[in-house]
Structures are given as structure tokens and as C-alpha cells.
Design an enzyme around this catalytic site. Structure first.
Site, mmCIF file in Angstrom:
data_model
loop_
_atom_site.group_PDB
_atom_site.id
_atom_site.type_symbol
_atom_site.label_atom_id
_atom_site.label_comp_id
_atom_site.label_asym_id
_atom_site.label_seq_id
_atom_site.Cartn_x
_atom_site.Cartn_y
_atom_site.Cartn_z
ATOM 1 N N CYS A 131 0.811 -1.223 0.000
ATOM 2 C CA CYS A 131 0.000 0.000 0.000
ATOM 3 C C CYS A 131 0.847 1.276 0.000
ATOM 4 O O CYS A 131 0.335 2.354 -0.281
ATOM 5 C CB CYS A 131 -0.940 0.017 1.202
ATOM 6 S SG CYS A 131 -1.969 -1.445 1.279
ATOM 7 N N HIS A 277 -3.118 6.797 3.340
ATOM 8 C CA HIS A 277 -3.613 5.526 2.810
ATOM 9 C C HIS A 277 -4.960 5.246 3.471
ATOM 10 O O HIS A 277 -5.137 5.436 4.669
ATOM 11 C CB HIS A 277 -2.618 4.405 3.110
ATOM 12 C CG HIS A 277 -3.181 3.053 2.820
ATOM 13 N ND1 HIS A 277 -3.803 2.767 1.631
ATOM 14 C CD2 HIS A 277 -3.253 1.916 3.559
ATOM 15 C CE1 HIS A 277 -4.227 1.514 1.648
ATOM 16 N NE2 HIS A 277 -3.912 0.982 2.813
ATOM 17 N N ASN A 307 -10.643 0.018 0.685
ATOM 18 C CA ASN A 307 -9.181 0.053 0.684
ATOM 19 C C ASN A 307 -8.702 -0.325 -0.719
ATOM 20 O O ASN A 307 -8.896 -1.455 -1.152
ATOM 21 C CB ASN A 307 -8.673 -0.934 1.738
ATOM 22 C CG ASN A 307 -7.154 -0.966 1.842
ATOM 23 O OD1 ASN A 307 -6.450 -0.517 0.937
ATOM 24 N ND2 ASN A 307 -6.660 -1.513 2.934
HETATM 25 O O1 UT7 Z 1 -4.070 -1.695 3.779
HETATM 26 C C1 UT7 Z 1 -3.247 -2.383 4.640
HETATM 27 C C2 UT7 Z 1 -3.443 -1.997 6.022
HETATM 28 N N1 UT7 Z 1 -4.661 -2.558 6.578
HETATM 29 C C3 UT7 Z 1 -5.155 -2.097 7.689
HETATM 30 O O2 UT7 Z 1 -4.630 -1.164 8.238
HETATM 31 C C4 UT7 Z 1 -6.356 -2.793 8.297
HETATM 32 C C5 UT7 Z 1 -6.222 -2.779 9.803
HETATM 33 N N2 UT7 Z 1 -7.248 -3.549 10.504
HETATM 34 C C6 UT7 Z 1 -8.549 -3.187 10.544
HETATM 35 O O3 UT7 Z 1 -8.951 -2.240 9.908
HETATM 36 C C7 UT7 Z 1 -9.495 -3.977 11.433
HETATM 37 O O4 UT7 Z 1 -8.731 -4.816 12.269
HETATM 38 C C8 UT7 Z 1 -10.545 -4.834 10.658
HETATM 39 C C9 UT7 Z 1 -11.564 -3.911 10.028
HETATM 40 C C10 UT7 Z 1 -9.855 -5.648 9.575
HETATM 41 C C11 UT7 Z 1 -11.270 -5.774 11.609
HETATM 42 O O5 UT7 Z 1 -11.889 -5.047 12.669
HETATM 43 P P1 UT7 Z 1 -11.709 -5.553 14.177
HETATM 44 O O6 UT7 Z 1 -12.497 -4.622 15.002
HETATM 45 O O7 UT7 Z 1 -10.236 -5.653 14.446
HETATM 46 O O8 UT7 Z 1 -12.426 -6.971 14.134
HETATM 47 P P2 UT7 Z 1 -11.832 -8.407 14.465
HETATM 48 O O9 UT7 Z 1 -11.009 -8.901 13.327
HETATM 49 O O10 UT7 Z 1 -11.200 -8.395 15.807
HETATM 50 O O11 UT7 Z 1 -13.156 -9.269 14.528
HETATM 51 C C12 UT7 Z 1 -14.153 -8.995 15.522
HETATM 52 C C13 UT7 Z 1 -15.353 -9.888 15.267
HETATM 53 C C14 UT7 Z 1 -15.011 -11.368 15.134
HETATM 54 O O12 UT7 Z 1 -16.045 -12.100 15.754
HETATM 55 P P3 UT7 Z 1 -15.854 -12.707 17.222
HETATM 56 O O13 UT7 Z 1 -14.673 -13.613 17.113
HETATM 57 O O14 UT7 Z 1 -15.607 -11.524 18.114
HETATM 58 O O15 UT7 Z 1 -17.150 -13.400 17.469
HETATM 59 C C15 UT7 Z 1 -15.059 -11.609 13.641
HETATM 60 O O16 UT7 Z 1 -15.394 -12.945 13.313
HETATM 61 O O17 UT7 Z 1 -15.994 -9.525 14.044
HETATM 62 C C16 UT7 Z 1 -16.173 -10.690 13.219
HETATM 63 N N3 UT7 Z 1 -16.080 -10.289 11.838
HETATM 64 C C17 UT7 Z 1 -17.164 -9.918 11.124
HETATM 65 N N4 UT7 Z 1 -18.477 -9.845 11.434
HETATM 66 C C18 UT7 Z 1 -19.323 -9.409 10.483
HETATM 67 C C19 UT7 Z 1 -14.983 -10.184 11.058
HETATM 68 N N5 UT7 Z 1 -15.321 -9.738 9.840
HETATM 69 C C20 UT7 Z 1 -16.679 -9.568 9.854
HETATM 70 C C21 UT7 Z 1 -17.606 -9.121 8.896
HETATM 71 N N6 UT7 Z 1 -18.897 -9.046 9.263
HETATM 72 N N7 UT7 Z 1 -17.253 -8.729 7.647
#
Ligand code: UT7
Length: 375
Positions: A131, A277, A307
Site C-alpha cells: 500500500c 492511505h 481500501n
Molecule cells: O491496507 C493495509 C493496512 N490494513 C489495515 O490497516 C487494516 C487494519 N485492521 C482493521 O482495519 C481492522 O482490524 C478490521 C476492520 C480488519 C477488523 O476489525 P476488528 O475490530 O479488528 O475486528 P476483528 O477482526 O477483531 O473481529 C471482531 C469480530 C469477530 O467475531 P468474534 O470472534 O468476536 O465473534 C469476527 O469474526 O468480528 C467478526 N467479523 C465480522 N463480522 C461481520 C470479522 N469480519 C466480519 C464481517 N462481518 N465482515
């Protein structure tokens, strides 16, 4: 080793005998027409508009139809920038391309783009900094010009991320979008915005937190629409440890802005626009809050484009420039971070840098040359 120990001093134009900064002569961007809203995503992925909007700020993204090629969208962005800057194919002596979603190992996207644009001479090659690729490309373009190896460089970041996500993996599929951006870089005597400072870095010990793995060999669920089933040439899909990357992203974004402003001697409050970004609006809001810079001074398109990896900074910059948000004298801070892990920043003193946005599905009509770019 901490990130702070990892990074050297930013480069600054004219500092300690270093050469004057090159010029960003023009900017261009291109988007696919198809908008994929969160409500539509809900119909084929186990997710919700509420989850996606509240965790990421994304409301919709653009998705290319299967017949769109990476070189095709790269060429549209390049032509938009060239129409804005008044360059012909014969003016370009170097093409640098960045893509985190390449469709070939070789030949490079840059060589294919050179042929597509009909550039009669010069060199062409790809770089890989995920990125951060567009800003790495800008830095490299400046270095090539400063050493006399090149005179006029076209930097293009193009992404068809819809072909790199696993559409059965809700944790990544909802995040990304397609698009391309292009930057024309010329020497200090050219018109445009001066590149005043550059900061680049990488920490390879973070490689395992964001990358690609072989695509699963299970068939995609029936419900996934045709436009999300375009052929994957390299048969890889993205994986990410979201929380780990989130922590890194907020920290590095903040550090980059502080370091660049410090190098240029501009108080944070005097930065006109941060063009970051676009990974997640929460990352931007966290960095803005810690730095005390109002969110209105951040260019944001993640809500409408998701993104778009290395294309996101030139896409956001082209939009800001074409909408008249930047006036001569403005201090513009470009900042990016991504897989590698890599990071990159550039401080520009805005000049007369026209922009063309080639967006058949959008409302924005850019300031100059749009007709030539689209025809
Ligand atoms: O471009 C390169 C750089 N990229 C970034 O900087 C991205 C950085 N990371 C992020 O933006 C965030 O970490 C995400 C948006 C990717 C994820 O958000 P989060 O708040 O960190 O969520 P998580 O991965 O910790 O997941 C929380 C919950 C999980 O469920 P449980 O285990 O708590 O029951 C996931 O299974 O959300 C669930 N989950 C979803 N639920 C509905 C994960 N994806 C989804 C989804 N819809 N699409």
C-alpha cells in the site's frame, strides 16, 4: 527493535547540500463504474452494513467487471494524468508501476503499460511496497531525475483487489476495492508542486501479519455474483491479522506525520491536508485525535472506495486536487503504510498541479482535460 529505532531521518530538499525537490506536475485517477454497496454485500456474505460501517467506515467500494484488465485501468489513470499535465507519450522516459494485486509475475505491468500508451522510448519497471507503493514510486522517480537517469517519470499505482480477496472470507472480502492513480513527476524546473521531504521505511519482521496465500480450492458459494468471480491469474488470496495491522497503522501514521512536519519545520496545525492511505476511517480518526489535527484536514475516500491499496493515496489526492480543495502554497502530507511491513510519506508544497478524475460512475467533474482523458 522499535519502529522509532528503525527509521532514519527524512530526506529534505536542499538540506545539507541535498538537491532541490522535483515537481509533481499532474495527477490522474480512474475508477470502475460498478458500485458495490454494503447492502448488496450483505446478500452474499455473512456480514452486515452495520458491522462494516461501524468497524471500517466503508459504505461502498468499486468493483471492476471481469473484462477489465489491470493494464487497462492503469492506462486510464495514466491518460487522465497526462491529459491534466499536457504530456504526450513521447514525453515520458520512465514508467514505474506499483500493484499489490498483479496479474502476472512478468512481464512487468510497467512494460505492458508502456506498450499500451505507445511511449516510444525510456525504461519501465514495477516496484513492490504494497500500500506504500505510490509514495515509494514518487521517491524513486525523484531520485532517478536527480541523478540524471530520467527526466519525466510516470508513476502508476493500479489495483484490482476484487481478484485478490477470498469472497468466502468475510474478514477481508468486505474491505477492499478497485481503482488506479497516476502521478507525473518532473525536474525542479517544471511547473507543479515541490516535493519538500520524503520519509521511507520498512520492517520485514512484520511480514507475517499481512500477505497472500494460495487460493482455497473449494468452489465459491453460488450466491457470489459474476463480477466477484473474475479469473485470478496468480491464484492467491489476501490474509491479514487485522488487529495487529491496525495497531501498527495508527502508530506509524502518527509518527510519519510528526517526522515529516518536523523535517519541513511546519507546525502540525499548519498542514493544509493530510492524504493518507485509506484502510479504515477509525485508523484515520485515531491518528487525527492523537495529533490534534481536525478530521476535516484529512482527505477521506475509504467510505466510497474501500481500501484500494497502493492506488488509494493518488486516488484521494486526485480527488482533492480536482475538486479545488488544494490551492498554491498549501502544505500537503502524503502518508501510507502496508504489507512488508512498509511505510512512506512525502511533504509537498502545493503549486499548480492539475488533476483529472476519470470516473464514469461518479459525480466529480475535474478541473481540466477531462474530455481528452475520457475520449
Ligand atoms: O491496507 C493495509 C493496512 N490494513 C489495515 O490497516 C487494516 C487494519 N485492521 C482493521 O482495519 C481492522 O482490524 C478490521 C476492520 C480488519 C477488523 O476489525 P476488528 O475490530 O479488528 O475486528 P476483528 O477482526 O477483531 O473481529 C471482531 C469480530 C469477530 O467475531 P468474534 O470472534 O468476536 O465473534 C469476527 O469474526 O468480528 C467478526 N467479523 C465480522 N463480522 C461481520 C470479522 N469480519 C466480519 C464481517 N462481518 N465482515
Amino acid at each position: 527493535m522499535s519502529l522509532a529505532e528503525h527509521v532514519g531521518n527524512p530526506w529534505r530538499a536542499g538540506d545539507g547540500g541535498s538537491p532541490p525537490g522535483c515537481r509533481l506536475v499532474a495527477v490522474g485517477s480512474a475508477l470502475p463504474e460498478r458500485r458495490l454497496t454494503n447492502s448488496e454485500v450483505e446478500t452474499f456474505i455473512d456480514t452486515s452494513d452495520e458491522w462494516i460501517s461501524s468497524r471500517t467506515g466503508i459504505h461502498e467500494r468499486r468493483i471492476a467487471d471481469p473484462e477489465v484488465t489491470l493494464v487497462g485501468i492503469a492506462a486510464r489513470a495514466a491518460r487522465a494524468a497526462m491529459a491534466a499535465g499536457g504530456w504526450t507519450a513521447a514525453d515520458v522516459d520512465t514508467i514505474i508501476c506499483s500493484s499489490s494485486s498483479p496479474d502476472e509475475t512478468f512481464p512487468s505491468l510497467a512494460c505492458r503499460l508502456q506498450a499500451e500508451l505507445g511511449c516510444p522510448h525510456g525504461t519501465a519497471f514495477d516496484i513492490q511496497a504494497a500500500c506504500s507503493g505510490a509514495i515509494y514510486g514518487l521517491a524513486l522517480a525523484q531520485s532517478l531525475i536527480q541523478t540524471g537517469l530520467s527526466h519525466r517519470v510516470l508513476v502508476v499505482a493500479a489495483e484490482l483487489f476484487s481478484r485478490l480477496v477470498d469472497w468466502s472470507d468475510r474478514s477481508t472480502a468486505v474491505l477492499f476495492g478497485d481503482g488506479a492513480g497516476a502521478l507525473l513527476v518532473g525536474g525542479p524546473g517544471e511547473p507543479g508542486s515541490e516535493i519538500v521531504a520524503i520519509d521511507l521505511g520498512a520492517d520485514g519482521t512484520g511480514a507475517a501479519s499481512l500477505g497472500t496465500s494460495p487460493a482455497p480450492d473449494t468452489a465459491l458459494p453460488e450466491a457470489i455474483p459474476a463480477y466477484a468471480r473474475a479469473e485470478r491469474s496468480l491464484n492467491r488470496v489476501v490474509f491479514m491479522n487485522g488487529r495487529e495491522v491496525f495497531r501498527f497503522s495508527t502508530r506509524i501514521l502518527e509518527q510519519l506525520i510528526v517526522r515529516l512536519a518536523g523535517a519541513v519545520g511546519v507546525p502540525l496545525g499548519e498542514i493544509t491536508l493530510v492524504v493518507p492511505h485509506q484502510a479504515n476511517s477509525r485508523i484515520l480518526a485515531t491518528a487525527a485525535g492523537r495529533l490534534g489535527i481536525p478530521m476535516e484536514r484529512f482527505a477521506v475516500n475509504v467510505d466510497r472506495m474501500g481500501n484500494t491499496s497502493s492506488a488509494s493515496v493518488p486516488l484521494a489526492l486526485a480527488e482533492a486536487a480536482a475538486s479545488g480543495r488544494l490551492v498554491p502554497g498549501a502544505g500537503v502530507c502524503l502518508v501510507a503504510f502496508g504489507a512488508g511491513l512498509t511505510w512512506a510519506g512525502a511533504f509537498l508544497r502545493w503549486g499548480d498541479t492539475p488533476a483529472v478524475v476519470d470516473d464514469p460512475g461518479g459525480e466529480l467533474v475535474s478541473d481540466r482535460g477531462r474530455q481528452e482523458a475520457v475520449e
